[in-house]
Write a protein that holds these residues in place. Sequence first.
Motif, PDB file in Angstrom:
ATOM      1  N   PRO A 199      -3.698   6.785   4.440  1.00  0.00           N
ATOM      2  CA  PRO A 199      -3.966   6.476   5.825  1.00  0.00           C
ATOM      3  C   PRO A 199      -4.737   5.406   6.095  1.00  0.00           C
ATOM      4  CG  PRO A 199      -5.397   8.714   5.122  1.00  0.00           C
ATOM      5  CD  PRO A 199      -4.407   8.126   4.081  1.00  0.00           C
ATOM      6  N   LEU A 200      -4.898   5.081   7.514  1.00  0.00           N
ATOM      7  CA  LEU A 200      -5.520   3.717   7.852  1.00  0.00           C
ATOM      8  C   LEU A 200      -6.540   4.195   8.690  1.00  0.00           C
ATOM      9  CD1 LEU A 200      -2.489   1.563   8.674  1.00  0.00           C
ATOM     10  CD2 LEU A 200      -3.818   1.435   6.461  1.00  0.00           C
ATOM     11  N   HIS A 238      -9.488   1.429  14.790  1.00  0.00           N
ATOM     12  CA  HIS A 238     -10.846   0.630  15.218  1.00  0.00           C
ATOM     13  C   HIS A 238     -10.658   0.847  16.868  1.00  0.00           C
ATOM     14  CE1 HIS A 238     -10.639  -0.478  10.912  1.00  0.00           C
ATOM     15  NE2 HIS A 238     -11.797  -0.934  11.213  1.00  0.00           N
ATOM     16  N   LEU A 255     -16.953  10.622   1.900  1.00  0.00           N
ATOM     17  CA  LEU A 255     -15.567  10.406   1.223  1.00  0.00           C
ATOM     18  C   LEU A 255     -15.570   9.094   0.723  1.00  0.00           C
ATOM     19  CD1 LEU A 255     -13.078  11.733   3.902  1.00  0.00           C
ATOM     20  CD2 LEU A 255     -14.182  13.098   2.179  1.00  0.00           C
ATOM     21  N   ARG A 313       0.942  -1.050  -0.212  1.00  0.00           N
ATOM     22  CA  ARG A 313       0.226   0.029  -0.166  1.00  0.00           C
ATOM     23  C   ARG A 313       0.909   1.312  -0.004  1.00  0.00           C
ATOM     24  NH1 ARG A 313      -5.195   0.466   3.634  1.00  0.00           N
ATOM     25  NH2 ARG A 313      -6.046   2.618   2.692  1.00  0.00           N
ATOM     26  N   ILE A 318      -7.908  12.100  11.845  1.00  0.00           N
ATOM     27  CA  ILE A 318      -8.018  10.724  12.033  1.00  0.00           C
ATOM     28  C   ILE A 318      -9.111  10.089  11.484  1.00  0.00           C
ATOM     29  CG2 ILE A 318      -8.402  11.145  14.503  1.00  0.00           C
ATOM     30  CD1 ILE A 318      -6.499   8.647  14.875  1.00  0.00           C
TER      31      ILE A 318
HETATM   32  O1  TXA Z   1     -15.272  -1.077   6.434  1.00  0.00           O
HETATM   33  C1  TXA Z   1     -14.288  -0.745   6.664  1.00  0.00           C
HETATM   34  O2  TXA Z   1     -13.960   0.376   6.781  1.00  0.00           O
HETATM   35  C2  TXA Z   1     -13.070  -1.658   6.617  1.00  0.00           C
HETATM   36  C3  TXA Z   1     -12.985  -2.589   7.636  1.00  0.00           C
HETATM   37  C4  TXA Z   1     -11.923  -3.534   7.856  1.00  0.00           C
HETATM   38  O3  TXA Z   1     -13.142  -1.755   8.977  1.00  0.00           O
HETATM   39  N1  TXA Z   1     -11.775  -0.839   6.537  1.00  0.00           N
HETATM   40  C5  TXA Z   1     -11.243  -0.297   5.270  1.00  0.00           C
HETATM   41  O4  TXA Z   1      -9.995   0.275   5.657  1.00  0.00           O
HETATM   42  O5  TXA Z   1     -11.963  -0.463   4.481  1.00  0.00           O
HETATM   43  P1  TXA Z   1      -9.050   0.730   4.270  1.00  0.00           P
HETATM   44  O6  TXA Z   1      -7.944   1.087   4.528  1.00  0.00           O
HETATM   45  O7  TXA Z   1      -9.256  -0.215   3.118  1.00  0.00           O
HETATM   46  O8  TXA Z   1      -9.844   2.046   3.678  1.00  0.00           O
HETATM   47  C6  TXA Z   1      -9.862   3.191   4.488  1.00  0.00           C
HETATM   48  C7  TXA Z   1     -10.216   4.571   3.779  1.00  0.00           C
HETATM   49  C8  TXA Z   1      -9.074   4.753   2.851  1.00  0.00           C
HETATM   50  O9  TXA Z   1      -9.686   5.336   1.392  1.00  0.00           O
HETATM   51  C9  TXA Z   1      -8.191   6.169   3.414  1.00  0.00           C
HETATM   52  O10 TXA Z   1      -7.674   6.920   2.278  1.00  0.00           O
HETATM   53  C10 TXA Z   1      -9.512   6.619   4.054  1.00  0.00           C
HETATM   54  O11 TXA Z   1     -10.080   5.718   4.656  1.00  0.00           O
HETATM   55  N2  TXA Z   1      -8.838   7.404   5.103  1.00  0.00           N
HETATM   56  C11 TXA Z   1      -8.085   7.318   6.240  1.00  0.00           C
HETATM   57  N3  TXA Z   1      -7.624   8.281   7.104  1.00  0.00           N
HETATM   58  C12 TXA Z   1      -8.269   9.144   6.394  1.00  0.00           C
HETATM   59  C13 TXA Z   1      -8.177  10.778   6.613  1.00  0.00           C
HETATM   60  N4  TXA Z   1      -7.538  11.288   7.896  1.00  0.00           N
HETATM   61  N5  TXA Z   1      -8.666  11.258   5.837  1.00  0.00           N
HETATM   62  C14 TXA Z   1      -9.493  11.042   4.735  1.00  0.00           C
HETATM   63  N6  TXA Z   1      -9.613   9.798   4.587  1.00  0.00           N
HETATM   64  C15 TXA Z   1      -8.935   8.807   5.307  1.00  0.00           C
END
Ligand code: TXA
Length: 324
Positions: free
Chosen positions: A61-62, A65, A194, A56, A117
């Motif tokens: 960002p993550l 949880h 978003l 990745r 966050i």
């Molecule tokens: O359903 C879900 O949300 C799943 C389950 C496992 O919880 N998790 C998930 O995480 O889809 P991930 O990392 O695949 O997607 C997280 C999204 C990413 O598109 C990331 O750019 C966005 O969240 N994101 C995280 N922190 C952010 C921030 N501070 N500002 C804007 N977007 C953010």
Amino acid sequence: MSSAPIHPPSDSAIAAAAAALRAGELIAMPTETVYGVACDATNAEAIARLYAAKGRPHFNPLIAHVPSLASAHHEGVFDRRALALAEQCWPGPLTLVLPVQRAGRVAELARAGLDSIALRVPAHPVAQALLNAFEGPVAAPSANRSGRLSPTRSVDVATELGDALTLILDGGEPRVGLESTIVAALPDAPLRILRPGAFDAPTLSAIAGEPVHEQASDDTSIVAPGQLSSHYAPNASVRLNATHAEDSEVLLGFGPDVPPGATNLSPGGDTTEAAAKLYRLLRELDATGAQTIAVMPIPNEGLGVAINDRLRRAAAPRPVEGEP
Ligand code: TXA
Ligand code: MG
């Protein structure tokens, strides 16, 4: 390397998963949306390993949880709107992007250096049990290699990332099947979706008491930094709004008019059923080795909005290997 063992979610498996998180290892956990690959969100080395395992880009960002709103308060700053959304929607498939708490414990690397966050309180009982046992924020992106389909079965997690994990907690197939709705609740800005998901804009607007801005329905732009325009992609190419499959194609149907024998997301035309099945059926069709998956139109209502968002990204031009 061999793939991680898949454990039914017994008390001892949950204790082992929490111990692995404390040791900085990666594990997989079920949620009600999709499976996540989880690590200790306060441990920058563990997060670096997680980014590497997913392949990745580090600017993405993550989501952190946590088991409850009370614990979320330690990590993010809630305004009145964010509080209303959290109180009504958590635990559940909603992620809130908030100003980061100065005393928050989530490592900067997990936030990709942003001063906001992303926080989520998942409803799945296994995720809840693990978060309560671990007693700290857990970073958990979907448990797929970057850009590919999110897994909705523990065996799919093993295929995607098994080599990198200590163990996989099995929690069955998720109720929702698509990633959480992401809403930004940042100072001096309107509420904004978003990433579309199970909570839609009208529902969220009613809860927040003000309009929550929706993504345009043809939008494949990058609103959340990680929402690359090509994403959620199977190996096969994806053709949208198909009425039938051509010679080199397999059909992913929807509704009562699908030819007998073809794969159908929902014979009754129910977008909630279709969302829950989408990633599994895309994986199954991909495994046939077909060159192209031809997808019938899905109405843009209810979870159809989120399904169409994922399908547009699956159909978007793919980055060429070796090019930026
Ligand atoms: O359903 C879900 O949300 C799943 C389950 C496992 O919880 N998790 C998930 O995480 O889809 P991930 O990392 O695949 O997607 C997280 C999204 C990413 O598109 C990331 O750019 C966005 O969240 N994101 C995280 N922190 C952010 C921030 N501070 N500002 C804007 N977007 C953010
Ligand atoms: Mg993902």
